[in-house]
Design an enzyme around this catalytic site. Structure first.
Site, PDB file in Angstrom:
ATOM      1  N   ASP A  61       0.979  -1.178   0.184  1.00  0.00           N
ATOM      2  CA  ASP A  61      -0.172   0.378  -0.095  1.00  0.00           C
ATOM      3  C   ASP A  61       0.388   1.311   0.131  1.00  0.00           C
ATOM      4  O   ASP A  61       0.506   2.427  -0.654  1.00  0.00           O
ATOM      5  CB  ASP A  61      -0.864   0.174   1.443  1.00  0.00           C
ATOM      6  CG  ASP A  61      -2.027   1.046   0.777  1.00  0.00           C
ATOM      7  OD1 ASP A  61      -1.946   1.844   1.048  1.00  0.00           O
ATOM      8  OD2 ASP A  61      -3.372   0.792   0.478  1.00  0.00           O
ATOM      9  N   TRP A  99      -5.545   1.288  -0.093  1.00  0.00           N
ATOM     10  CA  TRP A  99      -5.647   0.360  -1.057  1.00  0.00           C
ATOM     11  C   TRP A  99      -5.619  -0.460  -0.642  1.00  0.00           C
ATOM     12  O   TRP A  99      -6.411  -2.073  -1.398  1.00  0.00           O
ATOM     13  CB  TRP A  99      -4.087   0.326  -2.060  1.00  0.00           C
ATOM     14  CG  TRP A  99      -4.202   2.366  -2.473  1.00  0.00           C
ATOM     15  CD1 TRP A  99      -2.898   2.887  -1.820  1.00  0.00           C
ATOM     16  CD2 TRP A  99      -5.356   3.030  -2.592  1.00  0.00           C
ATOM     17  NE1 TRP A  99      -3.067   4.514  -2.601  1.00  0.00           N
ATOM     18  CE2 TRP A  99      -4.764   4.425  -3.221  1.00  0.00           C
ATOM     19  CE3 TRP A  99      -6.588   2.931  -2.770  1.00  0.00           C
ATOM     20  CZ2 TRP A  99      -5.660   5.537  -3.111  1.00  0.00           C
ATOM     21  CZ3 TRP A  99      -7.636   4.274  -3.094  1.00  0.00           C
ATOM     22  CH2 TRP A  99      -6.719   5.660  -3.233  1.00  0.00           C
ATOM     23  N   ASP A 100      -5.273  -1.386   0.303  1.00  0.00           N
ATOM     24  CA  ASP A 100      -5.276  -2.992   0.763  1.00  0.00           C
ATOM     25  C   ASP A 100      -6.760  -3.438   1.578  1.00  0.00           C
ATOM     26  O   ASP A 100      -6.888  -4.164   1.091  1.00  0.00           O
ATOM     27  CB  ASP A 100      -4.153  -2.950   1.880  1.00  0.00           C
ATOM     28  CG  ASP A 100      -2.848  -3.583   1.955  1.00  0.00           C
ATOM     29  OD1 ASP A 100      -2.360  -3.865   0.575  1.00  0.00           O
ATOM     30  OD2 ASP A 100      -1.019  -2.833   2.035  1.00  0.00           O
ATOM     31  N   LEU A 101      -7.106  -1.839   2.341  1.00  0.00           N
ATOM     32  CA  LEU A 101      -8.482  -2.109   2.731  1.00  0.00           C
ATOM     33  C   LEU A 101      -9.039  -2.663   1.514  1.00  0.00           C
ATOM     34  O   LEU A 101     -10.448  -3.193   1.278  1.00  0.00           O
ATOM     35  CB  LEU A 101      -8.590  -1.565   3.279  1.00  0.00           C
ATOM     36  CG  LEU A 101      -8.018  -1.405   4.818  1.00  0.00           C
ATOM     37  CD1 LEU A 101      -8.050   0.321   5.167  1.00  0.00           C
ATOM     38  CD2 LEU A 101      -8.210  -2.665   5.417  1.00  0.00           C
TER      39      LEU A 101
END
Length: 407
Positions: free
Chosen positions: A134, A164-166
């Site tokens: 991220d 962005w990971d989430l």
């Protein structure tokens, strides 16, 4: 947890946030998730935050309710066992979530030889397969140069939230369900790739920021101000900092009425020949004039009185809090609410644990489940998914190819 996806079986070989959060979302809607890890744990097994004993609270949080099998991936027998679990039979099985490299051991083309309708959802860093997380994607896409203020000069300011990971984890869960629906209708499996870089650039495009740049605009650094509308942090007379936002006309009018700024705002509007009620962009363009009068008003009011006024007029605002203060002082974040249950976790620690963030009206919310201890379900998976008898399972343990709970 709900039972809307009861019957689906998802196998996960993934680390960090995006992949495990994808499977966690599916588990909290009722899917059975089997997590395959190396013996001793994967690269995120000890990731911070950790307890005093070194147990990862991060791992416990992202793997709630999953089943765990520990396999020695360094040996051919272990790798073959993992493939058999991923491709095991069942009309609601053959669903695989991973962040392993696309062309490696768990390549979809190799797996589908054993199960042609397999659905693989593969989370990547860059769309070309290059590694990224991220924070490197954020650096590459320019967010750190939009964050901060002129005080930072040309220095980037990293964002603390791994957005962005989430988002990739949630989008991967949505993609898996879309692919599973397609398979039910056509019998076709396939591979879906969800790169963090694509999630990031698409998200900025959805919000108009790519078009903005291509038309000559570059998002300025404006500190705690809200871009494109009225919003900023202010300090009350008793030293409490609050964030105030007025995007809609109603929010703006509520703010003006609560602070009794009608005459001041009207004076600015007359001088500009504009109406701030109908145009949020004008509030942003002339934010410095508006910030001044709002700042003076809030600086003369204590927090308790400001809260009363804002509540009566429907203003949009919040007081700044640390996370510990939020959990303690904000009833809407209370860990005693229906979102949370207090559980004992593999670390031995007992603390409030969130379930599904969605509430399905009229559906029973089932108990939240703690994460498993690493390898806790090794025997169950081998016996129930691969139909091995106890003798065969024992032989795998004796050979060190699999492991149960250690200690």
């Amino acid at each position: 947890m709900y039972e809307l996806l009861k019957g689906l079986r998802v196998v996960e070989c993934a680390s960090f946030i995006a992949g495990p959060s994808c499977s966690l979302h599916l588990q909290q809607f009722g899917a059975q998730v089997i997590r395959i890890d190396p013996i001793g744990g994967g690269p995120d097994f000890g990731r911070w935050p950790v307890t005093d004993a070194g147990d990862s609270l991060y791992w416990e949080g992202l793997n709630k309710g999953k089943r765990s099998i520990a396999i020695d991936f360094s040996r051919e027998e272990g790798r073959r066992l993992a493939v058999e679990i991923i491709t095991a039979s069942g009309p609601n099985a053959g669903l695989f979530v991973t962040n392993f490299p696309q062309g490696g051991l768990l390549a979809h083309d190799k797996l589908k030889v054993r199960r042609s309708d397999l659905i693989t959802v593969r989370i990547a860093g860059w769309s070309d397969g290059a590694p990224a997380v991220d924070y490197t994607v954020n650096a590459a896409i320019g967010i750190p140069f939009m964050t901060g203020s002129d005080k930072n000069g040309s220095d980037p300011v990293n964002h603390v939230l791994p957005a962005w990971d989430l988002l990739a984890g949630a989008y991967a869960a949505f993609s898996l369900l879309a692919a599973e629906r397609h398979r039910r209708e056509t019998g076709e499996g396939g591979e879906v790739t969800v790169p963090l870089s694509d999630v990031a650039i698409a998200s900025l495009g959805h919000m108009g920021q790519i078009a903005e740049v291509l038309m000559g605009g570059e998002r300025p650094r404006i500190g705690n101000a809200l871009y494109g509308a009225f919003g900023r942090d202010f300090t009350t007379s008793d030293g409490r900092r609050v964030m105030v936002v007025a995007i809609t006309s109603r929010q703006w009018q509520g703010l003006v009425d609560a602070l009794e700024l009608g005459s001041d705002v009207s004076s600015i509007e007359r001088s500009l020949g504009a109406s701030f009620v109908s145009d949020e962009g004008l509030r942003f363009q002339h934010r410095n004039e508006l910030f001044g009068i709002v700042e003076r008003a809030i600086r003369s009011i204590a927090l308790a009185e400001l809260e009363r006024r804002f509540a009566s007029k429907g203003a949009c605002w919040s007081v700044y809090r640390t996370l510990s203060e939020a959990i303690r002082d904000e009833p809407r974040f209370s860990t005693s609410g229906p979102l949370f249950e207090t559980l004992t976790h593999p670390s031995g620690k007992r603390y409030p644990t969130p379930g599904s963030a969605a509430t399905f009206q009229g559906k029973q919310r089932l108990p939240v489940q703690a994460a498993p201890r690493l390898g806790a379900d090794t025997d169950w998976v081998l016996q129930n998914i691969l139909q091995l008898d106890k003798t065969d399972v024992g032989a795998l343990h004796d050979a060190g190819i699999v492991s149960g709970v250690v200690g």
